[in-house]
Motif scaffolding. Structure first.
Motif, mmCIF file in Angstrom:
data_model
loop_
_atom_site.group_PDB
_atom_site.id
_atom_site.type_symbol
_atom_site.label_atom_id
_atom_site.label_comp_id
_atom_site.label_asym_id
_atom_site.label_seq_id
_atom_site.Cartn_x
_atom_site.Cartn_y
_atom_site.Cartn_z
ATOM 1 N N LYS A 108 50.583 -25.653 -29.092
ATOM 2 C CA LYS A 108 51.368 -24.783 -29.975
ATOM 3 C C LYS A 108 52.081 -25.570 -31.069
ATOM 4 O O LYS A 108 52.152 -25.127 -32.200
ATOM 5 C CB LYS A 108 52.394 -23.997 -29.148
ATOM 6 C CG LYS A 108 51.734 -22.919 -28.312
ATOM 7 C CD LYS A 108 52.771 -22.022 -27.679
ATOM 8 C CE LYS A 108 52.112 -21.121 -26.649
ATOM 9 N NZ LYS A 108 53.013 -20.796 -25.544
ATOM 10 N N LYS A 109 52.669 -26.717 -30.697
ATOM 11 C CA LYS A 109 53.428 -27.469 -31.710
ATOM 12 C C LYS A 109 53.221 -28.977 -31.503
ATOM 13 O O LYS A 109 53.313 -29.451 -30.370
ATOM 14 C CB LYS A 109 54.908 -27.129 -31.548
ATOM 15 C CG LYS A 109 55.677 -27.121 -32.849
ATOM 16 C CD LYS A 109 57.135 -26.862 -32.590
ATOM 17 C CE LYS A 109 57.653 -25.593 -33.241
ATOM 18 N NZ LYS A 109 59.088 -25.413 -33.052
ATOM 19 N N VAL B 63 54.680 -32.612 -32.606
ATOM 20 C CA VAL B 63 55.740 -33.319 -33.325
ATOM 21 C C VAL B 63 55.496 -34.820 -33.214
ATOM 22 O O VAL B 63 54.998 -35.302 -32.205
ATOM 23 C CB VAL B 63 57.170 -32.978 -32.806
ATOM 24 C CG1 VAL B 63 57.504 -31.528 -33.024
ATOM 25 C CG2 VAL B 63 57.330 -33.337 -31.350
ATOM 26 N N TYR C 260 54.054 -28.212 -26.302
ATOM 27 C CA TYR C 260 54.400 -29.283 -27.236
ATOM 28 C C TYR C 260 53.557 -30.525 -26.994
ATOM 29 O O TYR C 260 53.344 -30.911 -25.838
ATOM 30 C CB TYR C 260 55.863 -29.712 -27.058
ATOM 31 C CG TYR C 260 56.838 -28.668 -27.530
ATOM 32 C CD1 TYR C 260 57.130 -28.541 -28.888
ATOM 33 C CD2 TYR C 260 57.453 -27.808 -26.627
ATOM 34 C CE1 TYR C 260 58.018 -27.570 -29.332
ATOM 35 C CE2 TYR C 260 58.337 -26.841 -27.057
ATOM 36 C CZ TYR C 260 58.616 -26.727 -28.410
ATOM 37 O OH TYR C 260 59.491 -25.774 -28.841
ATOM 38 N N PRO D 114 47.494 -32.045 -36.713
ATOM 39 C CA PRO D 114 48.282 -30.916 -37.264
ATOM 40 C C PRO D 114 49.767 -31.026 -36.923
ATOM 41 O O PRO D 114 50.310 -30.235 -36.155
ATOM 42 C CB PRO D 114 47.642 -29.697 -36.598
ATOM 43 C CG PRO D 114 47.079 -30.219 -35.323
ATOM 44 C CD PRO D 114 46.733 -31.648 -35.516
ATOM 45 N N ILE D 115 50.405 -32.048 -37.489
ATOM 46 C CA ILE D 115 51.813 -32.309 -37.156
ATOM 47 C C ILE D 115 52.730 -31.337 -37.888
ATOM 48 O O ILE D 115 52.618 -31.153 -39.096
ATOM 49 C CB ILE D 115 52.143 -33.777 -37.507
ATOM 50 C CG1 ILE D 115 51.461 -34.649 -36.451
ATOM 51 C CG2 ILE D 115 53.637 -34.040 -37.559
ATOM 52 C CD1 ILE D 115 51.405 -36.084 -36.757
ATOM 53 N N SER D 116 53.626 -30.691 -37.096
ATOM 54 C CA SER D 116 54.469 -29.681 -37.726
ATOM 55 C C SER D 116 55.858 -30.210 -38.040
ATOM 56 O O SER D 116 56.613 -29.581 -38.778
ATOM 57 C CB SER D 116 54.551 -28.441 -36.846
ATOM 58 O OG SER D 116 55.099 -28.799 -35.607
ATOM 59 N N GLY D 117 56.217 -31.364 -37.488
ATOM 60 C CA GLY D 117 57.532 -31.910 -37.794
ATOM 61 C C GLY D 117 57.641 -33.348 -37.322
ATOM 62 O O GLY D 117 56.904 -33.777 -36.427
ATOM 63 N N LYS E 200 55.213 -33.212 -44.697
ATOM 64 C CA LYS E 200 55.570 -32.956 -43.293
ATOM 65 C C LYS E 200 57.080 -32.808 -43.173
ATOM 66 O O LYS E 200 57.830 -33.717 -43.560
ATOM 67 C CB LYS E 200 55.111 -34.125 -42.404
ATOM 68 C CG LYS E 200 53.637 -34.433 -42.495
ATOM 69 C CD LYS E 200 52.802 -33.378 -41.811
ATOM 70 C CE LYS E 200 51.330 -33.696 -41.926
ATOM 71 N NZ LYS E 200 50.473 -32.660 -41.373
ATOM 72 N N SER F 1 62.651 -26.224 -34.526
ATOM 73 C CA SER F 1 61.927 -26.631 -35.753
ATOM 74 C C SER F 1 60.688 -25.777 -35.996
ATOM 75 O O SER F 1 60.184 -25.131 -35.111
ATOM 76 C CB SER F 1 61.511 -28.088 -35.661
ATOM 77 O OG SER F 1 60.515 -28.268 -34.678
#
Ligand code: ATP
Length: 328
Positions: free
Chosen positions: A89-90, A92, A200, A221-224, A251, A328
């Motif tokens: 899903k995310k 980081v 995560y 696909p880094i979201s933060g 980013k 985030s």
């Protein structure tokens, strides 16, 4: 009424040998066909050795026995592309302007903090040549898998770990690869690993603002991004550089973490600012990014990392890390 949902729920709870995770968690349970004379279960075979497949076959048969109503049971293994099995899903990333500031340690603590809140968490150790994640978690098992996929190792608390050190025969061996090979390895850690269902993924980036870090930022696909620094003037400068690089690549910065902010001496009930007074909050303000908090230089933490027990560590910064990442 179809018994398919009941079958899916029951089978989803089966622990998959060598993975430390369930069929549902790995997303391996595919089609379930219920006919008057037959029940057919399709399972993705990715990452499962022949013996794991055999054990799973027996476990599925055993689980379904009470549900079979004179039907025969057929279990088939199918090949499913990993990008259909992996749902992260995310993602980081943890970055530092320079080496040795505790980037891997903060990566580990982020994963621990998220795992404590019940999230499904994985760590992709992209610090290929300076990998220290497995040691912190006491993981030393060689990564298992088959020709379709690599299975992550599991920490004691259930964090999925993938690192070069878990592929080496001897964890003390040095990895002396050139840039392109390192980039290839990092991409494989994303493309060829059965991560399954994760809330995560925390990525430990290579130190500095090198090519290897750029590759990761471009290809995953880094979201933060969290930026770690220590309170020395020079390190603050490189922290700015890291933030600027991340921003140039579009980013978002989750925040800054000031590590080794002071030395905790419990016997003296005193804080010693080894590297001078930290200006983390001011620095974050001047760059225009959130300040997450400070981590002291804590001998107890160093000892837990050395003994592979980072998951036992307690500190208020863990809640701050979890909060910043989940918001985030
Ligand atoms: N706050 C801290 N308290 C005690 N020990 C720490 C702390 N931060 C880091 N360390 C220790 O310092 C060493 C270096 O930390 P770490 O490996 O996380 O740095 P790094 O920035 O990832 O290094 P590199 O970039 O070179 O891979 C480790 O042995 C770690 O356990």
């Amino acid at each position: 009424m179809s018994i398919e949902p009941e079958i899916r729920e029951t089978l989803g709870k089966i622990n998959v040998a060598a993975s430390g995770r369930t069929l549902a968690n790995l997303n391996l349970l595919r089609d379930i066909e219920v006919k008057p004379d037959k029940i057919k279960i399709s399972v993705a075979g990715a990452g499962l050795s022949a013996s794991s497949q055999q054990i799973l076959r027996q476990d599925i048969s055993l689980c379904l026995k009470p549900l079979l109503n004179k039907q025969t049971l057929e279990i088939e293994y199918i090949s499913v592309p990993l990008n259909e099995l992996n749902h992260v899903k995310k993602v980081v990333a943890v970055m530092s302007g320079k080496g040795g500031v505790g980037k891997s340690l903060i990566t580990g603590l982020c994963a621990v903090a998220l795992n404590r809140q019940g999230y499904r968490v994985g760590i992709l150790d992209a610090d290929i040549t300076g990998s220290s994640i497995p040691k912190m978690f006491g993981a030393n098992q060689h990564l298992a898998g088959n020709e379709e996929a690599i299975l992550p190792a599991q920490s004691r608390a259930g964090i999925s770990l993938v690192s070069t050190n878990l592929l080496l025969t001897n964890q003390d061996d040095a990895v002396i690869w050139r840039g392109p090979l390192i980039s290839k390895m990092i991409n494989q850690f994303w493309d060829d690993v059965l991560w399954g269902e994760l809330d995560y993924m925390v990525v430990d980036l290579p130190p500095g603002t090198s090519d290897a870090s750029l590759t990761v930022l471009q290809s995953l696909p880094i979201s933060g991004i969290l930026v770690v620094f220590t309170p020395q003037g020079l390190v603050e400068m490189v922290a700015r550089k890291a933030v600027s690089m991340a921003e140039k690549m579009g980013k978002p910065i989750i925040g800054l973490v000031e590590n080794m902010a002071y030395l905790k001496v419990p016997e003296l009930d005193k804080k010693i600012e080894v590297f001078g007074t930290g200006h983390g909050e001011e620095l974050a303000k001047s760059i225009g990014v959130p300040f997450i908090g400070q981590m002291p230089l804590d001998p107890a933490l160093a000892a837990l990392c050395d003994s592979g027990d980072i998951e036992k560590y307690q500190h208020p910064l863990l809640d701050e890390l979890e909060g910043a990442i989940s918001r985030s």
